[in-house]
Design a protein around this motif. Structure first.
Motif, PDB file in Angstrom:
ATOM      1  N   GLN A   1      -2.211  -2.695  -1.850  1.00 14.03           N
ATOM      2  CA  GLN A   1      -1.795  -3.481  -0.705  1.00 14.03           C
ATOM      3  C   GLN A   1      -0.736  -4.481  -1.162  1.00 14.03           C
ATOM      4  O   GLN A   1      -0.825  -5.026  -2.269  1.00 14.03           O
ATOM      5  CB  GLN A   1      -2.973  -4.215  -0.074  1.00 14.03           C
ATOM      6  CG  GLN A   1      -3.670  -5.221  -0.983  1.00 14.03           C
ATOM      7  CD  GLN A   1      -4.814  -5.915  -0.291  1.00 14.03           C
ATOM      8  OE1 GLN A   1      -5.020  -5.743   0.907  1.00 14.03           O
ATOM      9  NE2 GLN A   1      -5.585  -6.703  -1.033  1.00 14.03           N
ATOM     10  N   PRO A   2       0.300  -4.706  -0.343  1.00 16.48           N
ATOM     11  CA  PRO A   2       1.403  -5.566  -0.772  1.00 16.48           C
ATOM     12  C   PRO A   2       1.007  -7.034  -0.810  1.00 16.48           C
ATOM     13  O   PRO A   2       0.398  -7.551   0.129  1.00 16.48           O
ATOM     14  CB  PRO A   2       2.474  -5.320   0.292  1.00 16.48           C
ATOM     15  CG  PRO A   2       1.707  -4.892   1.514  1.00 16.48           C
ATOM     16  CD  PRO A   2       0.512  -4.147   1.004  1.00 16.48           C
TER      17      PRO A   2
ATOM     18  N   ALA B   1      -0.585  -5.720  -5.109  1.00 17.71           N
ATOM     19  CA  ALA B   1       0.608  -5.306  -5.853  1.00 17.71           C
ATOM     20  C   ALA B   1       1.837  -6.076  -5.374  1.00 17.71           C
ATOM     21  O   ALA B   1       1.966  -6.398  -4.184  1.00 17.71           O
ATOM     22  CB  ALA B   1       0.843  -3.804  -5.701  1.00 17.71           C
ATOM     23  N   TRP B   2       2.720  -6.363  -6.330  1.00 26.06           N
ATOM     24  CA  TRP B   2       4.006  -6.991  -6.056  1.00 26.06           C
ATOM     25  C   TRP B   2       5.086  -5.924  -6.158  1.00 26.06           C
ATOM     26  O   TRP B   2       5.069  -5.089  -7.070  1.00 26.06           O
ATOM     27  CB  TRP B   2       4.295  -8.104  -7.054  1.00 26.06           C
ATOM     28  CG  TRP B   2       3.370  -9.275  -6.954  1.00 26.06           C
ATOM     29  CD1 TRP B   2       3.542 -10.415  -6.241  1.00 26.06           C
ATOM     30  CD2 TRP B   2       2.099  -9.420  -7.614  1.00 26.06           C
ATOM     31  NE1 TRP B   2       2.478 -11.275  -6.402  1.00 26.06           N
ATOM     32  CE2 TRP B   2       1.575 -10.695  -7.240  1.00 26.06           C
ATOM     33  CE3 TRP B   2       1.360  -8.612  -8.484  1.00 26.06           C
ATOM     34  CZ2 TRP B   2       0.350 -11.154  -7.703  1.00 26.06           C
ATOM     35  CZ3 TRP B   2       0.128  -9.070  -8.935  1.00 26.06           C
ATOM     36  CH2 TRP B   2      -0.362 -10.328  -8.551  1.00 26.06           C
ATOM     37  N   GLN B   3       6.056  -5.955  -5.221  1.00 23.16           N
ATOM     38  CA  GLN B   3       7.125  -4.949  -5.206  1.00 23.16           C
ATOM     39  C   GLN B   3       8.486  -5.629  -5.352  1.00 23.16           C
ATOM     40  O   GLN B   3       8.743  -6.648  -4.708  1.00 23.16           O
ATOM     41  CB  GLN B   3       7.076  -4.150  -3.900  1.00 23.16           C
ATOM     42  CG  GLN B   3       5.791  -3.342  -3.748  1.00 23.16           C
ATOM     43  CD  GLN B   3       5.476  -3.061  -2.288  1.00 23.16           C
ATOM     44  OE1 GLN B   3       4.894  -3.892  -1.605  1.00 23.16           O
ATOM     45  NE2 GLN B   3       5.887  -1.896  -1.820  1.00 23.16           N
TER      46      GLN B   3
ATOM     47  N   LEU C   1      12.938   0.583  -7.628  1.00 27.17           N
ATOM     48  CA  LEU C   1      11.753  -0.036  -7.030  1.00 27.17           C
ATOM     49  C   LEU C   1      10.652  -0.092  -8.088  1.00 27.17           C
ATOM     50  O   LEU C   1      10.255   0.934  -8.642  1.00 27.17           O
ATOM     51  CB  LEU C   1      11.257   0.764  -5.825  1.00 27.17           C
ATOM     52  CG  LEU C   1       9.949   0.265  -5.181  1.00 27.17           C
ATOM     53  CD1 LEU C   1      10.118  -1.153  -4.648  1.00 27.17           C
ATOM     54  CD2 LEU C   1       9.490   1.217  -4.069  1.00 27.17           C
ATOM     55  N   THR C   2      10.182  -1.286  -8.352  1.00 30.53           N
ATOM     56  CA  THR C   2       9.092  -1.482  -9.308  1.00 30.53           C
ATOM     57  C   THR C   2       7.896  -2.080  -8.574  1.00 30.53           C
ATOM     58  O   THR C   2       8.026  -3.076  -7.856  1.00 30.53           O
ATOM     59  CB  THR C   2       9.508  -2.422 -10.447  1.00 30.53           C
ATOM     60  OG1 THR C   2      10.601  -1.831 -11.160  1.00 30.53           O
ATOM     61  CG2 THR C   2       8.351  -2.660 -11.413  1.00 30.53           C
ATOM     62  N   ILE C   3       6.743  -1.445  -8.756  1.00 25.79           N
ATOM     63  CA  ILE C   3       5.490  -1.956  -8.185  1.00 25.79           C
ATOM     64  C   ILE C   3       4.596  -2.362  -9.350  1.00 25.79           C
ATOM     65  O   ILE C   3       4.311  -1.555 -10.235  1.00 25.79           O
ATOM     66  CB  ILE C   3       4.784  -0.901  -7.313  1.00 25.79           C
ATOM     67  CG1 ILE C   3       5.731  -0.365  -6.233  1.00 25.79           C
ATOM     68  CG2 ILE C   3       3.531  -1.496  -6.669  1.00 25.79           C
ATOM     69  CD1 ILE C   3       5.129   0.709  -5.351  1.00 25.79           C
ATOM     70  N   THR C   4       4.151  -3.614  -9.338  1.00 30.97           N
ATOM     71  CA  THR C   4       3.294  -4.151 -10.396  1.00 30.97           C
ATOM     72  C   THR C   4       1.975  -4.581  -9.782  1.00 30.97           C
ATOM     73  O   THR C   4       1.959  -5.368  -8.828  1.00 30.97           O
ATOM     74  CB  THR C   4       3.958  -5.351 -11.088  1.00 30.97           C
ATOM     75  OG1 THR C   4       5.228  -4.944 -11.614  1.00 30.97           O
ATOM     76  CG2 THR C   4       3.087  -5.876 -12.219  1.00 30.97           C
ATOM     77  N   ASP C   5       0.867  -4.048 -10.299  1.00 26.43           N
ATOM     78  CA  ASP C   5      -0.427  -4.352  -9.679  1.00 26.43           C
ATOM     79  C   ASP C   5      -1.047  -5.611 -10.276  1.00 26.43           C
ATOM     80  O   ASP C   5      -0.520  -6.218 -11.217  1.00 26.43           O
ATOM     81  CB  ASP C   5      -1.376  -3.151  -9.780  1.00 26.43           C
ATOM     82  CG  ASP C   5      -1.815  -2.839 -11.202  1.00 26.43           C
ATOM     83  OD1 ASP C   5      -1.783  -3.731 -12.068  1.00 26.43           O
ATOM     84  OD2 ASP C   5      -2.200  -1.682 -11.458  1.00 26.43           O
TER      85      ASP C   5
END
Length: 663
Positions: free
Chosen positions: A484-485, A423-425, A436-440
């Protein structure tokens, strides 16, 4: 599943094992439901399967349920109801053998052809595709060239309705073509086609030739080594296979963890080499152990017929696990055995399983209560659980193998893998505060906000030089979540300080919304639409070998142009001698008595003929007949009168001859 995706398909005896299969990298799991699965004692409730499906779908892994027994007429309605319950539980596909299921009111769920459908030819594979089967598992006996021919017959890989080819890459091997073994039913009344095989193939037999001479004594001549295609995966992919199946719905947790991890590692290596291919599910696995197929129960390994016929495919000495050599006996005592290990750093543990072959080549188990190192040079004294007088032929010089390593077993009893989705944060400053945006890795996003109206204005960092690194580190802490980042981006108007409690809440909300987005995006696999009008079956006559056990199955084949349809063997209409097993394995070949082997050998050519042989185990006698043109062996016998009388035959009767025109 897209044509460029590779699917690792793992077995599960129960839902907990299935969950660990997913955690160890399975793109799909197959499991038995509460009934109608071709493995008795491997049944699971619909509720447990729903729990497994919910876990699998978090990673875009799929759950396939086996409904692959042949059914009586009175079982069709219960099977229909179960299919709908499984559909409502989130199951992705049903694995079926009985074509009668295609003639009843099933839910719009994808259907896969079981190994029991015995798919060996391009014509049969194409027929099942055109009849509405979306995934077909090929016979284990096929070569790479035969697999490629079947793949070509299915048409372009990206064509609508194009079936996925599935192939067994690991596990125990049935010696018969799947669905073509009736020995169990003939001798015991227990039908392999109904999930209750007595495993006559694992018994020892005396083999006699046509003149009554003993060719082999007490050999397990129908017992195969275990399948292992680890070295052939690239070629199997090139032949057209996209789903790689591990056998083992009776296997324990350690087996499923280890073998799934083993093939996950191998397939991931191939995916790294070949960017045109992709995984069929999401996430990467980290293992806390080194996968090793030799550590689990096995009868030694073979790649069977994939690279052509070989002489060493049988486990003729024993159907048990021979293990791996670790040393030899140096002395025996009243309650102990002294062993010199082959390698000085080998450690023997309390509870290890050791074994050796006696003078009759029978495997003798030696379970260890206590193990003590005698010196630093690999000499051990082990104290068996059982009395020493029970260990036949155990003496100085005997090779000792280990078939259970308790240190390995205990390691796999713990948490042994983690599966995380990349995932990208992005943490961005907005007019109202923070976002905060989390994109998998699949493109799904979850966004959470931090409002200055609620929490007060943003504060400048007291130490600007450390602020960005600390904030980036805190944002990336995804902990025990699915993710995971991969990278953290900060779009701020300057060095900022965000309290850890607020940042934790922001991250937790974003993860929850991302998981919700993933759940909302889950979609069912499409049910294939049969070709209209119905295509003809490759043959117009079916014998008992077609396993037609109910009227709906008969209607299916009649609709597809079959004129003569015999009832399944379990209907007890075949009272005489028939083929009780058809197999690619050849006892003559394995004993170096094949006419083709003798061809060209001076003094032997023409003297070796494929005459029948006999297998004897106690009072059981079977005849071996050899069909050399297709290079197949038939094990011939008749149903026992006690079975005929004790087991009620199905009332189903099909016409055995062609109907009279106009009648």
């Amino acid at each position: 599943m897209l044509p460029h995706q590779l699917e690792l398909l793992a077995p599960a005896r129960d839902a907990d094992i299935g969950i660990e299969a997913v955690n160890h990298g399975a793109d799909a799991v197959y499991i038995g439901g509460p009934s109608f699965g071709a493995r008795t004692s491997a049944d699971n409730s619909v509720q447990d399967i729903a729990r497994l499906a919910a876990h699998a779908h978090r990673y875009n892994s799929r759950i396939f349920v086996t409904m692959n027994t042949i059914l009586r007429d009175d079982e069709l309605e219960p099977a229909r109801k179960l299919a709908w319950q499984l559909y409502d539980a989130g199951v992705d596909a049903l694995i079926v053998q009985d074509m009668g299921l295609l003639e009843i009111d099933l839910p719009p769920i994808q259907l896969h052809a079981s190994t029991q459908t015995d798919i060996r030819t391009p014509e049969k594979a194409r027929f099942l595709q055109d009849a509405g089967l979306s995934q077909i598992v090929l016979a284990r006996e096929l070569t790479l060239q035969q697999i490629a021919a079947i793949d070509a017959a299915l048409g372009p890989k990206d064509a609508p309705g194009r079936a996925i080819l599935e192939f067994f890459v690991h596990g125990a091997l049935c010696v018969a073509y799947s669905g073509q073994c009736f020995i169990s039913h003939a001798h015991t009344g227990r039908s392999a086609n109904r999930g209750d095989c007595s495993q006559a193939c694992r018994l020892p037999y005396e083999v006699k030739d046509s003149q009554g001479r003993i060719v082999a004594h007490d050999k397990h001549v129908l017992s195969m080594k275990d399948n292992n295609q680890s070295d052939n995966l690239r070629e199997i992919i090139d032949a057209g296979v996209r789903s790689f199946k591990i056998e083992g719905r009776y296997k324990d947790m350690a087996y499923v963890k280890n073998i799934t991890a083993h093939y996950r590692v191998l397939l991931d290596e191939i995916l790294e080499e070949r960017p045109e291919l992709a995984r069929a599910s999401s996430g990467e696995c980290t293992f806390h152990f080194q996968p090793d197929p030799n550590q689990n129960f096995n009868r030694e390994f073979t790649d069977y017929f994939v690279q052509g016929r070989k002489e060493d495919i049988g486990a003729f000495d024993t159907p048990k696990n021979p293990g791996r050599p670790i040393g030899f006996v140096t002395a025996t005592g009243p309650n102990f055995v002294e062993l010199q290990t082959d390698e000085q750093d080998t450690v023997i543990h309390n509870g290890d399983g050791l074994c050796y072959l006696d003078l009759q080549k029978e495997l003798v188990g030696l379970q260890i209560n206590r193990a003590e190192a005698v010196n630093q040079k690999g000499l051990w004294r082990v104290f068996p659980k059982d009395p020493m007088e029970g260990f036949k032929d155990l003496r100085k010089g005997v090779q000792i193998n280990r078939n259970r390593d308790m240190d390995w077993v205990r390691g796999l009893e713990k948490k042994s893998a983690e599966r995380r989705i990349g995932a990208w944060q992005t943490l961005a400053e907005t007019a109202d505060g923070l976002e905060l945006t989390i994109t998998d890795e699949d493109g799904h996003s979850g966004t959470a906000t931090y409002s200055t109206l609620v929490h007060g204005p943003l504060q400048d960092a007291k130490d600007p030089s450390q602020a960005e690194a600390k904030l980036r580190e805190n944002v990336s802490r995804l902990g025990d979540t699915l993710f995971q980042p991969l990278d953290v981006t900060l779009n701020l108007n300057g060095p900022r300080f965000v309290p850890a409690s607020q940042l934790n809440a922001l991250r937790r909300d974003a993860v929850e919304r991302l998981e919700a987005a993933r759940a909302a995006a889950w979609h069912r696999l499409p049910r294939a639409v049969p070709v209209v009008p119905p295509v003809n079956y490759p043959e117009d006559t079916l014998t008992y070998l077609a396993n037609v056990f109910n009227h709906k199955a008969r209607d299916f084949y009649a609709k597809h142009g079959v004129k003569v349809i015999a009832a399944a063997y379990e209907s007890h209409e075949e009272e005489g001698e028939v083929s009780l097993m058809i197999t690619k394995h050849c006892v003559r070949f394995s004993l170096s008595l094949c006419p083709k082997q003798a061809k060209g050998v001076t003094g032997v050519q023409g003297t070796v003929k494929a005459e029948p042989m006999q297998l004897i185990n106690g009072k059981e006698k079977l005849t071996l007949r050899f069909d050399c043109k297709p290079c197949e062996m038939h094990v011939v016998g008749r149903i026992k009168r006690s079975v005929m009388n004790a087991v009620p035959a199905s009332p189903v009767k099909f016409y055995r001859t062609r109907p009279v025109a106009g009648a």
